[in-house]
Every structure is written in structure tokens, then in C-alpha cells.
Design a protein around this motif. Structure first.
Motif, PDB file in Angstrom:
ATOM      1  N   THR A 128       1.688   7.352  -1.432  1.00  0.00           N
ATOM      2  CA  THR A 128       0.924   6.268  -2.042  1.00  0.00           C
ATOM      3  C   THR A 128      -0.128   6.857  -2.978  1.00  0.00           C
ATOM      4  O   THR A 128      -0.400   8.052  -2.960  1.00  0.00           O
ATOM      5  CB  THR A 128       0.224   5.430  -0.966  1.00  0.00           C
ATOM      6  N   ASN A 158       4.271   5.820  -7.815  1.00  0.00           N
ATOM      7  CA  ASN A 158       4.447   5.611  -6.371  1.00  0.00           C
ATOM      8  C   ASN A 158       4.561   4.129  -6.026  1.00  0.00           C
ATOM      9  O   ASN A 158       5.363   3.743  -5.180  1.00  0.00           O
ATOM     10  CB  ASN A 158       3.314   6.262  -5.588  1.00  0.00           C
ATOM     11  N   LYS A 159       3.788   3.284  -6.699  1.00  0.00           N
ATOM     12  CA  LYS A 159       3.870   1.845  -6.457  1.00  0.00           C
ATOM     13  C   LYS A 159       5.231   1.315  -6.927  1.00  0.00           C
ATOM     14  O   LYS A 159       5.849   0.495  -6.247  1.00  0.00           O
ATOM     15  CB  LYS A 159       2.738   1.134  -7.183  1.00  0.00           C
ATOM     16  N   LYS A 168       8.096  -0.445  -4.483  1.00  0.00           N
ATOM     17  CA  LYS A 168       8.694  -1.746  -4.798  1.00  0.00           C
ATOM     18  C   LYS A 168      10.218  -1.653  -4.882  1.00  0.00           C
ATOM     19  O   LYS A 168      10.932  -2.539  -4.430  1.00  0.00           O
ATOM     20  CB  LYS A 168       8.128  -2.292  -6.106  1.00  0.00           C
ATOM     21  N   ASN A 205      -2.596  -3.833  -1.525  1.00  0.00           N
ATOM     22  CA  ASN A 205      -2.320  -3.294  -2.853  1.00  0.00           C
ATOM     23  C   ASN A 205      -1.373  -4.182  -3.663  1.00  0.00           C
ATOM     24  O   ASN A 205      -0.825  -3.745  -4.664  1.00  0.00           O
ATOM     25  CB  ASN A 205      -1.761  -1.885  -2.744  1.00  0.00           C
ATOM     26  N   ILE A 244       1.603  -5.186  -3.263  1.00  0.00           N
ATOM     27  CA  ILE A 244       2.997  -4.774  -3.386  1.00  0.00           C
ATOM     28  C   ILE A 244       3.891  -5.855  -2.806  1.00  0.00           C
ATOM     29  O   ILE A 244       4.947  -6.166  -3.344  1.00  0.00           O
ATOM     30  CB  ILE A 244       3.224  -3.405  -2.718  1.00  0.00           C
TER      31      ILE A 244
END
Length: 122
Positions: free
Chosen positions: A17, A71-72, A76, A97, A99
Motif C-alpha cells: 500500500t 499500488n492503489k 483495485k 482510502n 478503494i
């Protein structure tokens, strides 16, 4: 680092993350190693286009900017492939965050409530 679990296969994956320092340092190789061919190609094309437009200088900025988001993006894409949170800490991280969305609260069932009608005098 969060833990995601595939609901159909039971496979558990650790996902990093925050800022992706590995993407910052190694660029296109990180999505390739993670098996994320789509984003490896996108990163390559953006770097190529930026390098062509700025005589090579602009490509130096693509890696650090992409590393901020990668990373996000990877998390996803894992969720889209059928992975879900495996513990409450991961669930709260994903919600905080943005997501994933928080689970909706049950709403009241108003189907038996009397219906209002708009009657006009004619």
C-alpha cells in the motif's frame, strides 16, 4: 501491506500500500513481475509518448508520478478479479482510502406505508 483473498480459489495475496518505491526504482518491471500486463503496457506507452514529446526529458517524471498511484490501481484490479478483504484491518484500509465503498446500512422497508396522492380539485 494488506491481505486479499480470492473468494473462489482461496488464494491469499499480500498487496503493498501507499507509494510504490519499487515502481519508482524499477518502473515497468514491477507490473510485469506482478503479472499486470495491462498497466505495464500503459506505463510503457505513456513513457514513450512523453519521451517523444519532450526529447526524452519528460519520461523521467512519469515513473515517480505513476508510482504514487500504482499500488492503489493494483489493489483495485485484484478486487475486480474476485479478491476481497481477508481481515477487518484490510477492510478498514480499503474503506478509508476509497478503494471500496462501505457496506450500505439496511434501509427501512416502506412498502406497506400509505402512499401519498396528489388530488387536485376539478
Amino acid at each position: 501491506m494488506i491481505t486479499l483473498k480470492n473468494q473462489s480459489t482461496g488464494l491469499v495475496k499480500q498487496c503493498p500500500t501507499g507509494y510504490s518505491w519499487t515502481t519508482f526504482l524499477f518502473g515497468i518491471f514491477v507490473p510485469l513481475i506482478r503479472g499486470d500486463i495491462k498497466w505495464a503496457a500503459i506505463l510503457f506507452l505513456i513513457s514513450l509518448f512523453t519521451a517523444l514529446c519532450t526529447a526524452g526529458f519528460g519520461a523521467l517524471f512519469v515513473g515517480p508520478i505513476f508510482a504514487y498511484f500504482y499500488n492503489k490501481i493494483f489493489i483495485k484490479s485484484m478486487i475486480e478479479k474476485g479478491y476481497s478483504y481477508s481481515d477487518e484491518a484490510t477492510k478498514s484500509y480499503l474503506i478509508q482510502n476509497s478503494i471500496v465503498c462501505a457496506e450500505p446500512t439496511p434501509s427501512l422497508n416502506l412498502s406497506n406505508a400509505p402512499q401519498k396522492t396528489n388530488l387536485s380539485d376539478n
